[in-house]
Design an enzyme around this catalytic site. Structure first.
Site, PDB file in Angstrom:
ATOM      1  N   HIS A 116       1.242 -14.221   0.695  1.00 60.84           N
ATOM      2  CA  HIS A 116       0.643 -15.471   0.232  1.00 60.84           C
ATOM      3  C   HIS A 116       1.667 -16.354  -0.459  1.00 60.84           C
ATOM      4  CE1 HIS A 116       0.019 -12.455  -2.931  1.00 60.84           C
ATOM      5  NE2 HIS A 116      -0.035 -13.426  -3.827  1.00 60.84           N
ATOM      6  N   HIS A 141       2.019 -19.386  -3.326  1.00 61.80           N
ATOM      7  CA  HIS A 141       1.406 -20.060  -4.471  1.00 61.80           C
ATOM      8  C   HIS A 141       1.887 -21.502  -4.505  1.00 61.80           C
ATOM      9  CE1 HIS A 141       0.012 -16.380  -6.651  1.00 61.80           C
ATOM     10  NE2 HIS A 141       1.013 -15.832  -5.994  1.00 61.80           N
TER      11      HIS A 141
END
Length: 131
Positions: A93, A95
């Site tokens: 992922h 951010h």
């Protein structure tokens, strides 16, 4: 076993969705470093970000770009910082964190957000999003 993020993609767990396409899903972090902290995740389960297939690595920033512009319109900030940490959830992922300074760009500042606040931020970001 599905990761927390896969459960979010599959809508088994609710999220404050920002954007989605065939490869990626984006939503607000419930423990934001700052208001508007958004996650971008691939729809494929891969633990380590740089083990993603080339099509994901080559497209994630292109997918993130309009989200960053929408965050910048919605949240007063000097920049939207991008961070790949990957320790919290075993699912690659990215951010996207609105910041005023590098000192703010730290998980030490992360706090649980109120659901009402997340909904307001989501609506502000969505209002400026052009995909």
């Amino acid at each position: 076993m599905s990761t927390l993020f896969t459960k979010i993609i599959n809508q088994e767990i609710p999220s404050f969705k920002i954007a989605e396409n065939d490869l990626f899903y984006s939503f607000l972090d419930i423990r934001p470093i700052s208001s508007g902290h958004t996650l971008v995740i691939p729809k494929v389960e891969t633990d380590h970000f740089f083990e993603l297939e080339d099509k994901y690595l080559s497209q994630i920033m292109i997918f993130a770009r309009p989200i960053v512009h929408a965050i910048e319109k919605a949240i007063p900030c000097l920049r939207v910082g991008a961070m790949i940490a990957g320790l919290e959830v075993p699912h690659a992922h990215l951010h996207l964190v609105p910041i005023q300074s590098m000192g703010e760009f730290s998980f030490a500042h992360a706090k649980a957000a109120k659901l009402d606040d997340l909904e307001v931020v989501q609506q502000k970001i969505l209002a400026g999003l052009r995909l």
